[in-house]
Structures are given as structure tokens and as C-alpha cells.
Design a protein around this motif. Structure first.
Motif, PDB file in Angstrom:
ATOM      1  N   ASP A 133       0.859  -1.189   0.000  1.00 26.40           N
ATOM      2  CA  ASP A 133       0.000   0.000   0.000  1.00 26.40           C
ATOM      3  C   ASP A 133       0.894   1.237   0.000  1.00 26.40           C
ATOM      4  O   ASP A 133       2.032   1.185   0.464  1.00 26.40           O
ATOM      5  CB  ASP A 133      -0.844   0.061   1.283  1.00 26.40           C
ATOM      6  N   GLN A 162      -0.355   6.907  -6.010  1.00 23.65           N
ATOM      7  CA  GLN A 162      -1.500   7.803  -5.758  1.00 23.65           C
ATOM      8  C   GLN A 162      -1.544   8.926  -6.800  1.00 23.65           C
ATOM      9  O   GLN A 162      -0.610   9.737  -6.892  1.00 23.65           O
ATOM     10  CB  GLN A 162      -1.357   8.410  -4.358  1.00 23.65           C
ATOM     11  N   GLY A 187      -5.800   8.383  -3.838  1.00 26.67           N
ATOM     12  CA  GLY A 187      -5.044   8.845  -2.665  1.00 26.67           C
ATOM     13  C   GLY A 187      -5.997   9.200  -1.546  1.00 26.67           C
ATOM     14  O   GLY A 187      -7.004   9.879  -1.782  1.00 26.67           O
ATOM     15  N   ASP A 237     -14.717   4.889  -9.115  1.00 30.34           N
ATOM     16  CA  ASP A 237     -15.185   5.934 -10.026  1.00 30.34           C
ATOM     17  C   ASP A 237     -15.354   5.337 -11.425  1.00 30.34           C
ATOM     18  O   ASP A 237     -14.443   5.356 -12.252  1.00 30.34           O
ATOM     19  CB  ASP A 237     -14.160   7.074 -10.035  1.00 30.34           C
ATOM     20  N   ARG A 267     -20.052   0.102  -3.722  1.00 33.86           N
ATOM     21  CA  ARG A 267     -20.535  -0.130  -5.084  1.00 33.86           C
ATOM     22  C   ARG A 267     -20.562  -1.627  -5.436  1.00 33.86           C
ATOM     23  O   ARG A 267     -20.082  -2.041  -6.501  1.00 33.86           O
ATOM     24  CB  ARG A 267     -19.684   0.644  -6.097  1.00 33.86           C
ATOM     25  N   ARG A 298     -12.781   6.059   5.103  1.00 32.22           N
ATOM     26  CA  ARG A 298     -13.813   5.655   4.135  1.00 32.22           C
ATOM     27  C   ARG A 298     -15.010   6.613   4.214  1.00 32.22           C
ATOM     28  O   ARG A 298     -15.613   6.972   3.230  1.00 32.22           O
ATOM     29  CB  ARG A 298     -14.338   4.231   4.398  1.00 32.22           C
ATOM     30  N   ASN A 305     -21.864   8.961   3.683  1.00 31.07           N
ATOM     31  CA  ASN A 305     -21.844   7.685   4.411  1.00 31.07           C
ATOM     32  C   ASN A 305     -22.116   7.872   5.894  1.00 31.07           C
ATOM     33  O   ASN A 305     -22.522   6.944   6.574  1.00 31.07           O
ATOM     34  CB  ASN A 305     -20.479   7.005   4.273  1.00 31.07           C
TER      35      ASN A 305
HETATM   36  C1  LIG Z   1      -8.370  -1.538  -4.020  1.00 35.46           C
HETATM   37  C2  LIG Z   1      -8.034  -0.210  -3.401  1.00 35.46           C
HETATM   38  C3  LIG Z   1      -6.821  -0.044  -2.773  1.00 35.46           C
HETATM   39  C4  LIG Z   1      -6.477   1.209  -2.234  1.00 35.46           C
HETATM   40  N1  LIG Z   1      -5.227   1.388  -1.718  1.00 35.46           N
HETATM   41  C5  LIG Z   1      -4.850   2.630  -1.329  1.00 35.46           C
HETATM   42  C6  LIG Z   1      -3.511   2.921  -0.960  1.00 35.46           C
HETATM   43  O1  LIG Z   1      -2.647   2.046  -0.963  1.00 35.46           O
HETATM   44  N2  LIG Z   1      -3.200   4.201  -0.583  1.00 35.46           N
HETATM   45  C7  LIG Z   1      -4.131   5.208  -0.598  1.00 35.46           C
HETATM   46  O2  LIG Z   1      -3.800   6.361  -0.292  1.00 35.46           O
HETATM   47  N3  LIG Z   1      -5.416   4.956  -0.934  1.00 35.46           N
HETATM   48  C8  LIG Z   1      -5.798   3.715  -1.300  1.00 35.46           C
HETATM   49  N4  LIG Z   1      -7.102   3.487  -1.668  1.00 35.46           N
HETATM   50  C9  LIG Z   1      -8.123   4.549  -1.457  1.00 35.46           C
HETATM   51  C10 LIG Z   1      -8.158   5.551  -2.602  1.00 35.46           C
HETATM   52  O3  LIG Z   1      -7.006   6.362  -2.571  1.00 35.46           O
HETATM   53  C11 LIG Z   1      -9.401   6.453  -2.520  1.00 35.46           C
HETATM   54  O4  LIG Z   1      -9.357   7.182  -1.324  1.00 35.46           O
HETATM   55  C12 LIG Z   1     -10.707   5.708  -2.576  1.00 35.46           C
HETATM   56  O5  LIG Z   1     -10.659   4.643  -3.490  1.00 35.46           O
HETATM   57  C13 LIG Z   1     -11.868   6.664  -2.984  1.00 35.46           C
HETATM   58  O6  LIG Z   1     -11.640   7.199  -4.237  1.00 35.46           O
HETATM   59  P1  LIG Z   1     -12.319   6.651  -5.592  1.00 35.46           P
HETATM   60  O7  LIG Z   1     -11.208   6.368  -6.551  1.00 35.46           O
HETATM   61  O8  LIG Z   1     -13.190   5.518  -5.335  1.00 35.46           O
HETATM   62  O9  LIG Z   1     -13.032   7.913  -6.215  1.00 35.46           O
HETATM   63  P2  LIG Z   1     -14.056   8.981  -5.653  1.00 35.46           P
HETATM   64  O10 LIG Z   1     -14.082  10.058  -6.657  1.00 35.46           O
HETATM   65  O11 LIG Z   1     -13.738   9.313  -4.232  1.00 35.46           O
HETATM   66  O12 LIG Z   1     -15.403   8.178  -5.677  1.00 35.46           O
HETATM   67  C14 LIG Z   1     -16.075   7.808  -6.882  1.00 35.46           C
HETATM   68  C15 LIG Z   1     -17.467   7.320  -6.517  1.00 35.46           C
HETATM   69  O13 LIG Z   1     -17.350   6.076  -5.836  1.00 35.46           O
HETATM   70  C16 LIG Z   1     -18.231   6.027  -4.726  1.00 35.46           C
HETATM   71  N5  LIG Z   1     -17.457   5.904  -3.478  1.00 35.46           N
HETATM   72  C17 LIG Z   1     -16.155   6.179  -3.308  1.00 35.46           C
HETATM   73  N6  LIG Z   1     -15.781   5.963  -2.034  1.00 35.46           N
HETATM   74  C18 LIG Z   1     -16.890   5.561  -1.404  1.00 35.46           C
HETATM   75  C19 LIG Z   1     -17.158   5.186  -0.065  1.00 35.46           C
HETATM   76  N7  LIG Z   1     -16.212   5.190   0.874  1.00 35.46           N
HETATM   77  N8  LIG Z   1     -18.431   4.819   0.231  1.00 35.46           N
HETATM   78  C20 LIG Z   1     -19.395   4.786  -0.699  1.00 35.46           C
HETATM   79  N9  LIG Z   1     -19.200   5.145  -1.976  1.00 35.46           N
HETATM   80  C21 LIG Z   1     -17.972   5.522  -2.329  1.00 35.46           C
HETATM   81  C22 LIG Z   1     -19.034   7.305  -4.723  1.00 35.46           C
HETATM   82  O14 LIG Z   1     -20.269   7.114  -5.358  1.00 35.46           O
HETATM   83  C23 LIG Z   1     -18.195   8.269  -5.530  1.00 35.46           C
HETATM   84  O15 LIG Z   1     -18.958   9.211  -6.196  1.00 35.46           O
HETATM   85  C24 LIG Z   1      -7.440   2.261  -2.244  1.00 35.46           C
HETATM   86  C25 LIG Z   1      -8.668   2.072  -2.865  1.00 35.46           C
HETATM   87  C26 LIG Z   1      -8.976   0.872  -3.453  1.00 35.46           C
HETATM   88  C27 LIG Z   1     -10.299   0.716  -4.124  1.00 35.46           C
END
Ligand SMILES: Cc1cc2nc3c(=O)[nH]c(=O)nc-3n(C[C@H](O)[C@H](O)[C@H](O)COP(=O)(O)OP(=O)(O)OC[C@H]3O[C@@H](n4cnc5c(N)ncnc54)[C@H](O)[C@@H]3O)c2cc1C
Length: 315
Positions: A133, A162, A187, A237, A267, A298, A305
Motif C-alpha cells: 500500500d 497515488q 489517494g 469511479d 458499489r 472511508r 456515508n
Molecule cells: C483496491 C483499493 C486499494 C487502495 N489502496 C490505497 C492505498 O494504498 N493508498 C491510498 O492512499 N489509498 C488507497 N485506496 C483509497 C483511494 O485512494 C481512494 O481514497 C478511494 O478509493 C476513494 O476514491 P475513488 O477512486 O473511489 O473515487 P471517488 O471520486 O472518491 O469516488 C467515486 C465514486 O465512488 C463512490 N465511493 C467512493 N468511495 C466511497 C465510499 N467510501 N463509500 C461509498 N461510496 C464511495 C461514490 O459514489 C463516488 O462518487 C485504495 C482504494 C482501493 C479501491
């Protein structure tokens, strides 16, 4: 950054709230939407159900707090070695995702590299993958160094990059000659604007650009012009994924060149739909007792949420 998100990220840092939440049965119940349970057995059982449903991939991560000594780092290694054994005996196709600080990056980068190498070796032998991570920006240099060391000996090892960090395109170029195995995420940490894009639209644009560069590396690997790379879009997304997919077609890049990884409970229907359309999808399942900071991050990603939690707390 919105007020809701800043408040939630501040709440994530609060020890008092952490103690309160982790002792509250009501709040613990509310976490079940994103976390099937605190034990590895609960996580494996939830994973097994997903695999039986649509054959998707799985990743597992144990949530943990900052370590105080290297003895705890060795315990984390032991935990994941046992988990890899459990996955193998259950016949589950799971990968593991680990925070370098959980393996002692703060205490000793050298010891952290030894422990990570043991996990990467065991994962490789089991046909699995160790993912590193990416944590807050103060760890990026050390995590890239660690990744380069591991990648050399265990080529399947993966790293999260990120998109919100201004430096990420340069970091990807640094890794390009190695055939990087990258999970691109937006990120999750509160970062200063010199380091990370404050505007979501800039992060989304950077995500698209870095994803396409990663797909070029995958294409080069398939043509034998470069070592094999692997591209994962770690995002919920789907609009952005759709845009990237359209651009991949326009540029003649491989349309099956990337996987989508999402978090358990977020999702869920879309994860199943993508899978039914033939997209490679994996679900990352988190478990463990130290869920508070992770859980509040989250909530910060989607402050709506919080209402969901309030409803499940009252209901
Ligand atoms: C497999 C995986 C591994 C990850 N590893 C890391 C890591 O190593 N380091 C790091 O900094 N971050 C990590 N993350 C978190 C990432 O950086 C984002 O903070 C997180 O994924 C939310 O961003 P998004 O890309 O989903 O887009 P966003 O633009 O935040 O969300 C897009 C849409 O998805 C839905 N959504 C997003 N989050 C949520 C939620 N919590 N609850 C409900 N609906 C939601 C919403 O409808 C939103 O409109 C990881 C995420 C995933 C999926």
C-alpha cells in the motif's frame, strides 16, 4: 477540501474517538457494511462467497495501528504468512495488501525489507501477490526504494501509486524499466497542496493520464519490448474508468490490459456488473480490530456515508 471531509480526517486522527468507537458495539455493527468481520476467518468466508458468485479476484488486508517496535512487525509478517497458508488450503485466489509501516518501515527500513521479502517469497510460491500500500507522502521515497528491492527478486510484487501526488508521473517513469505492477488509486490522506492536487478534477485528470501511461507499459510488455507490467485501477469511479476505457480503444491500447480493484461493500452491484461484463475485478477485504482510522477515512471519501452510519446506529 470540503469541511465534512476535513472534519472526518481530523476525527480519524483522534485517539479518544478511536477508543470510544472500537468499544461501542453499535458502531462496531455499523462497520459491517465495509468490513465483514474482525477475524481473518470472517474475511475469508466473505471472500469465498464472492468467488463462488462470479469468480472475481480477492485481496486481503489486516487493518493495523502504528507499530511501536520491530517485534510487532514480525508478528504482522507471521499473520500474513498464516493467511497465505489459509488461502492456499481453502483454494482461494487471494492476494495480500500490506502497509510498509506495518512491517517496520518507521523503525528500520532494512528489517522492513527483510520481512517484506519473506512475504513476497511466500506469496510468489503460492501463486499469489504481495501488494505494498502507499501511505502518506512522507513515506513515498522509502516505499519506492523498498519496492525496487523486492521487484528485482519477486517480479509479481505490486505497489500502489497515488494519482493526487504531483510527483507520481515521475515515479512511474522511474519504475517503468522494471515492468511495474501498479495499483493506481486517487489517494486517501490529507496532504498539503504543494504535494497533492487540492482539486478533485486535477486528481481525476492525473489518474487518467497515469493510467494510460501504465497501459502503454502493459502494451510494450505484451509486445516483448519491455518487461511485463500489470495495471490495476483501484477506484470506485466508474465514469473515470469508462473514460479511460474509451481512450484505450482510441489509442489502440489493449482493452483487456487493466483490472479494476474495489473495496468490499462499496458499489457492490457495480462490482458484480463489471464482472458479468467480463472485466477483471477484484475486491479488497479489510478485517482486524484496529479498524477505526481506516473506517473514518472511508467515511471522509463520501461524507454522505455518515448518514448511513447514523441510520444503522439508530435502526
Ligand atoms: C483496491 C483499493 C486499494 C487502495 N489502496 C490505497 C492505498 O494504498 N493508498 C491510498 O492512499 N489509498 C488507497 N485506496 C483509497 C483511494 O485512494 C481512494 O481514497 C478511494 O478509493 C476513494 O476514491 P475513488 O477512486 O473511489 O473515487 P471517488 O471520486 O472518491 O469516488 C467515486 C465514486 O465512488 C463512490 N465511493 C467512493 N468511495 C466511497 C465510499 N467510501 N463509500 C461509498 N461510496 C464511495 C461514490 O459514489 C463516488 O462518487 C485504495 C482504494 C482501493 C479501491
Amino acid at each position: 477540501m470540503g469541511l465534512g471531509r476535513s472534519l472526518l480526517l481530523a476525527a480519524a486522527a483522534s485517539d479518544g474517538l478511536n477508543r470510544f468507537a472500537t468499544r461501542s458495539p453499535v458502531i462496531r455493527r455499523a462497520t459491517r457494511a465495509f468490513m465483514p468481520g474482525e477475524t481473518p476467518e470472517a474475511a475469508l468466508e466473505a471472500g469465498r462467497r464472492l468467488v463462488e458468485r462470479d469468480g472475481r479476484g480477492l485481496l486481503f488486508t489486516r487493518l493495523g495501528e502504528a507499530l511501536t517496535n520491530l517485534h510487532e512487525a514480525a508478528q504482522v509478517r507471521d499473520h500474513y504468512l498464516a493467511l497465505l497458508n489459509q488461502l492456499e488450503s481453502a483454494g482461494l485466489p487471494g492476494e495480500i495488501s500490506v502497509k510498509p509501516t506495518q512491517l517496520g518501515l518507521d523503525q528500520s527500513p532494512a528489517r522492513c525489507a527483510e520481512l517484506a521479502a519473506e512475504l513476497a517469497e511466500r506469496a510468489q510460491a503460492a501463486g499469489s501477490t504481495l501488494w505494498l500500500d502507499m501511505e502518506d507522502s512522507s513515506y513515498v521515497d522509502r516505499t519506492l526504494d523498498l519496492y525496487e528491492t523486492l521487484k528485482d527478486r519477486y517480479p509479481g510484487t505490486g505497489l500502489a501509486l497515488q494519482a493526487y501526488l504531483r510527483r507520481t508521473p515521475a515515479d512511474l517513469e522511474r519504475l517503468a524499466p522494471l515492468g511495474p505492477v501498479v495499483r493506481l488509486v486517487k489517494g486517501a490522506y490529507a496532504e498539503p497542496s504543494e504535494v497533492a492536487f487540492p482539486k478533485k478534477s486535477d486528481t481525476d485528470r492525473a489518474f487518467r493520464e497515469v493510467a494510460l501511461r501504465l497501459l502503454e507499459l502493459v502494451a510494450d510488455g505484451r509486445k516483448g519490448r519491455a518487461p511485463t507490467s500489470r495495471a490495476v485501477l483501484g477506484t470506485h469511479d466508474l465514469l473515470l474508468v469508462g473514460r479511460i476505457q474509451a481512450e484505450v480503444r482510441e489509442r489502440g491500447l489493449p482493452t483487456d490490459g487493466f483490472e479494476v480493484h474495489m473495496l468490499y461493500g462499496i458499489r457492490s452491484e457495480q462490482q458484480a456488473r463489471l464482472r458479468s461484463e467480463g472485466q477483471a475485478v477484484s475486491t479488497l477485504i479489510s478485517y482486524g480490530r484496529d479498524w477505526y482510522r481506516w473506517y473514518v477515512r472511508r467515511l471522509a471519501e463520501r461524507p454522505a456515508n455518515v448518514w448511513f452510519v447514523v441510520k444503522s446506529t439508530l435502526g
